[in-house]
Motif scaffolding. Structure first.
Motif, PDB file in Angstrom:
ATOM      1  N   HIS A  51      -0.029  20.967  17.253  1.00 29.87           N
ATOM      2  CA  HIS A  51       0.383  20.449  18.566  1.00 29.87           C
ATOM      3  C   HIS A  51       1.587  19.510  18.432  1.00 29.87           C
ATOM      4  O   HIS A  51       1.625  18.417  19.010  1.00 29.87           O
ATOM      5  CB  HIS A  51      -0.772  19.713  19.248  1.00 29.87           C
ATOM      6  N   LEU A  52       2.563  19.936  17.660  1.00 26.22           N
ATOM      7  CA  LEU A  52       3.700  19.068  17.349  1.00 26.22           C
ATOM      8  C   LEU A  52       4.570  18.809  18.583  1.00 26.22           C
ATOM      9  O   LEU A  52       4.981  19.741  19.274  1.00 26.22           O
ATOM     10  CB  LEU A  52       4.547  19.705  16.244  1.00 26.22           C
ATOM     11  N   HIS A  53       4.834  17.532  18.833  1.00 27.34           N
ATOM     12  CA  HIS A  53       5.744  17.090  19.882  1.00 27.34           C
ATOM     13  C   HIS A  53       6.795  16.185  19.251  1.00 27.34           C
ATOM     14  O   HIS A  53       6.530  15.499  18.254  1.00 27.34           O
ATOM     15  CB  HIS A  53       4.997  16.331  20.979  1.00 27.34           C
ATOM     16  N   VAL A  54       7.977  16.186  19.851  1.00 30.26           N
ATOM     17  CA  VAL A  54       9.084  15.382  19.334  1.00 30.26           C
ATOM     18  C   VAL A  54       9.730  14.620  20.485  1.00 30.26           C
ATOM     19  O   VAL A  54       9.946  15.172  21.568  1.00 30.26           O
ATOM     20  CB  VAL A  54      10.150  16.264  18.638  1.00 30.26           C
ATOM     21  N   SER A  55      10.033  13.348  20.249  1.00 32.76           N
ATOM     22  CA  SER A  55      10.729  12.537  21.248  1.00 32.76           C
ATOM     23  C   SER A  55      11.845  11.752  20.575  1.00 32.76           C
ATOM     24  O   SER A  55      11.984  11.773  19.346  1.00 32.76           O
ATOM     25  CB  SER A  55       9.768  11.558  21.930  1.00 32.76           C
ATOM     26  N   GLN A  56      12.636  11.074  21.376  1.00 33.12           N
ATOM     27  CA  GLN A  56      13.567  10.083  20.833  1.00 33.12           C
ATOM     28  C   GLN A  56      12.766   9.068  20.014  1.00 33.12           C
ATOM     29  O   GLN A  56      11.596   8.797  20.297  1.00 33.12           O
ATOM     30  CB  GLN A  56      14.287   9.344  21.952  1.00 33.12           C
ATOM     31  N   GLY A  57      13.403   8.470  19.018  1.00 29.58           N
ATOM     32  CA  GLY A  57      12.738   7.468  18.201  1.00 29.58           C
ATOM     33  C   GLY A  57      12.278   6.274  19.015  1.00 29.58           C
ATOM     34  O   GLY A  57      12.973   5.819  19.921  1.00 29.58           O
ATOM     35  N   TRP A  58      11.090   5.758  18.698  1.00 24.96           N
ATOM     36  CA  TRP A  58      10.502   4.639  19.444  1.00 24.96           C
ATOM     37  C   TRP A  58      11.034   3.306  18.933  1.00 24.96           C
ATOM     38  O   TRP A  58      11.482   3.181  17.789  1.00 24.96           O
ATOM     39  CB  TRP A  58       8.979   4.662  19.318  1.00 24.96           C
ATOM     40  N   PHE A  59      10.951   2.300  19.805  1.00 27.73           N
ATOM     41  CA  PHE A  59      11.457   0.956  19.488  1.00 27.73           C
ATOM     42  C   PHE A  59      10.414  -0.088  19.831  1.00 27.73           C
ATOM     43  O   PHE A  59       9.777  -0.022  20.880  1.00 27.73           O
ATOM     44  CB  PHE A  59      12.740   0.685  20.278  1.00 27.73           C
ATOM     45  N   ASP A  60      10.243  -1.061  18.955  1.00 25.07           N
ATOM     46  CA  ASP A  60       9.349  -2.205  19.202  1.00 25.07           C
ATOM     47  C   ASP A  60      10.159  -3.487  19.146  1.00 25.07           C
ATOM     48  O   ASP A  60      10.814  -3.776  18.146  1.00 25.07           O
ATOM     49  CB  ASP A  60       8.226  -2.254  18.163  1.00 25.07           C
ATOM     50  N   SER A  61      10.099  -4.260  20.221  1.00 22.71           N
ATOM     51  CA  SER A  61      10.926  -5.464  20.355  1.00 22.71           C
ATOM     52  C   SER A  61      10.308  -6.713  19.736  1.00 22.71           C
ATOM     53  O   SER A  61      10.921  -7.780  19.767  1.00 22.71           O
ATOM     54  CB  SER A  61      11.204  -5.741  21.843  1.00 22.71           C
ATOM     55  N   SER A  62       9.113  -6.609  19.137  1.00 20.11           N
ATOM     56  CA  SER A  62       8.483  -7.812  18.571  1.00 20.11           C
ATOM     57  C   SER A  62       7.512  -7.437  17.465  1.00 20.11           C
ATOM     58  O   SER A  62       6.362  -7.078  17.717  1.00 20.11           O
ATOM     59  CB  SER A  62       7.740  -8.597  19.671  1.00 20.11           C
ATOM     60  N   VAL A  63       7.997  -7.515  16.210  1.00 22.19           N
ATOM     61  CA  VAL A  63       7.113  -7.331  15.066  1.00 22.19           C
ATOM     62  C   VAL A  63       7.310  -8.487  14.089  1.00 22.19           C
ATOM     63  O   VAL A  63       8.378  -9.084  14.015  1.00 22.19           O
ATOM     64  CB  VAL A  63       7.364  -5.985  14.337  1.00 22.19           C
ATOM     65  N   SER A  64       6.245  -8.778  13.339  1.00 19.58           N
ATOM     66  CA  SER A  64       6.302  -9.789  12.278  1.00 19.58           C
ATOM     67  C   SER A  64       5.816  -9.127  10.988  1.00 19.58           C
ATOM     68  O   SER A  64       4.823  -8.412  10.998  1.00 19.58           O
ATOM     69  CB  SER A  64       5.405 -10.986  12.620  1.00 19.58           C
ATOM     70  N   PHE A  65       6.526  -9.381   9.902  1.00 19.39           N
ATOM     71  CA  PHE A  65       6.147  -8.801   8.614  1.00 19.39           C
ATOM     72  C   PHE A  65       5.793  -9.850   7.549  1.00 19.39           C
ATOM     73  O   PHE A  65       5.384  -9.495   6.453  1.00 19.39           O
ATOM     74  CB  PHE A  65       7.271  -7.904   8.077  1.00 19.39           C
ATOM     75  N   GLY A  66       5.976 -11.142   7.866  1.00 26.40           N
ATOM     76  CA  GLY A  66       5.563 -12.156   6.904  1.00 26.40           C
ATOM     77  C   GLY A  66       6.621 -12.546   5.892  1.00 26.40           C
ATOM     78  O   GLY A  66       6.893 -13.725   5.682  1.00 26.40           O
ATOM     79  N   GLU A  67       7.219 -11.561   5.244  1.00 24.35           N
ATOM     80  CA  GLU A  67       8.232 -11.835   4.224  1.00 24.35           C
ATOM     81  C   GLU A  67       9.514 -12.369   4.866  1.00 24.35           C
ATOM     82  O   GLU A  67       9.960 -11.818   5.876  1.00 24.35           O
ATOM     83  CB  GLU A  67       8.540 -10.553   3.451  1.00 24.35           C
ATOM     84  N   PRO A  68      10.103 -13.432   4.333  1.00 22.28           N
ATOM     85  CA  PRO A  68       9.711 -14.176   3.127  1.00 22.28           C
ATOM     86  C   PRO A  68       8.617 -15.212   3.393  1.00 22.28           C
ATOM     87  O   PRO A  68       8.525 -15.754   4.484  1.00 22.28           O
ATOM     88  CB  PRO A  68      11.018 -14.881   2.744  1.00 22.28           C
ATOM     89  N   GLY A  69       7.810 -15.466   2.380  1.00 26.47           N
ATOM     90  CA  GLY A  69       6.865 -16.570   2.426  1.00 26.47           C
ATOM     91  C   GLY A  69       5.426 -16.191   2.653  1.00 26.47           C
ATOM     92  O   GLY A  69       4.520 -16.849   2.153  1.00 26.47           O
TER      93      GLY A  69
END
Length: 417
Positions: A51-69
């Motif tokens: 059931h493969l579907h394809v769209s424009q790439g998604w965007f997230d306006s608020s992520v935290s990854f921790g690094e550095p520290g």
């Protein structure tokens, strides 16, 4: 990178092939041909999924990854892998680190850590030095280094004159100021929404008023300065009304809502599960309904996962002392599909790019391949097995979600599960 995507349904209202099931040929990172059937020209990698579907790439306006520290929570490398598997080709990274990202060198550092990755990382610089809310950070220098906005992540600016100066200063170079919507002198030590459930549970309340006062203040400052403002993660019905009225006056304001604030109300707190301890707190079902309506009528400009990994030592403790935050990248698509149609879900996940100076692409011949691959037709119970993040603090554990992601094709790279 060369690849042939087989039998994919395109979900892109700006594509000439919207809603059609086609093959997509990608050569050197660009879509070279779209047709009902394409013979593999040079033994390229073929991509086939159920059931493969394809769209424009998604965007997230608020992520935290921790690094550095805070690498024990998440690293930039694994965070970008998580984003890719969750379907996001671009993320805006908060200055939620130690040290805080508040200088040219810091922006350069996080960008260097994200080089040669399928996911594009767009740094958000701190608005004030060390996010202390006292003196403005090096906004212009960070812009030159590649910062797309300025935000003291989940730290409200209590000094209205400082916020006024920030708006005025940033307008000189088209900078985007973000202001966390909370008046801390009203929220006090509150850890959950101030309502019937906070009283039942004996937990200190953070009233909706704390958010709404800050939103109203910032909108007055925006009108005075004639600058531009983004208000991240609103959570109350009144905030939606305030922003709707501001837009009617043509103020240059945008806002986002966290997906967990759309789906979950404070009734889930009965078991004191700290995975539900988020900021802003989960509000009432009435607030959820107003937020959903705000998305439907365009008052709210974008959704965000507000992805914030927290290590187990700071989550599996007494509710009052646990840190705020939930991971959300992996559950975003499946959660939104329980509320909206696939078409609307994809629209919500691709909105907001232009506000953060990110170019959008369409799924047409000749365009750069910036694609998300997914299956909208499956339901499952979300568990830790579905979490790629180092930290597993998800507010959606045990929830039935609809739809899963396969990964992305972007930046001339393939990142699929």
């Amino acid at each position: 990178m060369n690849a042939l995507i087989k039998s994919a349904t395109i979900v892109d209202s700006k594509s000439d092939f919207h809603n059609e099931t086609v093959d997509i040929l990608i050569e050197k990172g660009r879509i070279s041909k779209i047709a009902k059937h394409i013979t593999n020209p040079k033994n390229y990698q073929e991509i086939k999924r159920d059931h493969l579907h394809v769209s424009q790439g998604w965007f997230d306006s608020s992520v935290s990854f921790g690094e550095p520290g805070y690498e024990e929570r998440e690293t930039i490398s694994n965070g970008l892998k998580t984003a890719a598997y969750a379907g996001f080709t671009a993320v805006a990274l908060n200055a939620n680190s130690n040290p805080v990202i508040d200088s040219y060198a810091d922006i350069t550092f996080v960008k260097s850590k994200a080089q040669n990755n399928a996911v594009s990382l767009y740094p958000i610089g701190a608005l004030t030095q060390r996010s202390k809310g006292e003196d403005l950070a090096e906004l212009y220098d960070m812009t030159n280094a590649g910062a797309v906005a300025f935000y003291d992540y989940q730290h409200p600016i209590s000094n209205p004159n400082l916020m006024k100066i920030a708006l005025q200063y940033a307008s000189n170079f088209n900078g985007l100021i973000c202001s966390f919507p909370q008046e801390s002198r009203i929220s006090g030590l509150g850890v959950v929404n101030e309502h019937i459930n906070s009283t039942k549970l004996g937990l200190k309340g953070n009233p909706a008023l704390a958010e709404e006062l800050q939103v109203a203040r910032d909108l007055f400052l925006l009108e005075y300065t004639e600058a531009k403002l983004h208000i991240p993660t609103i959570s109350t019905a009144k905030s939606v009304e305030l922003i709707r009225a501001a837009k009617a006056k043509n103020l240059d304001v945008t806002c986002s809502v966290a997906i967990h604030n759309l789906m979950l109300s404070d009734v889930v707190l009965e078991d004191f599960d700290t995975n539900y301890k988020v900021l802003p707190p989960l509000r009432t079902s009435k607030d959820c309904d107003a937020l959903i309506e705000g998305l439907k009528d365009g008052t709210i400009d974008m959704v965000t996962t507000d992805h914030n990994p927290i290590d187990i030592e700071h989550k599996k403790i007494e509710f009052d002392y646990a840190k705020y935050g939930t991971v959300g990248l992996e559950s975003a698509f499946g959660a939104l599909q329980t509320l909206f149609t696939t078409k609307k879900t994809i629209s919500l996940l691709t909105q907001g790019k232009s506000r953060f100076k990110i170019k959008s692409t369409t799924i047409n011949e000749g365009e750069i391949a910036d694609l998300t691959l997914f299956n909208p037709n499956t339901s499952y119970e979300f568990s830790t097995e579905h979490i790629t993040s180092r930290s597993k603090n998800s507010a959606f554990l045990g929830t039935t979600l609809k739809g899963k992601t396969y990964g992305i094709i972007a930046n001339d790279l393939i990142a699929l599960k």
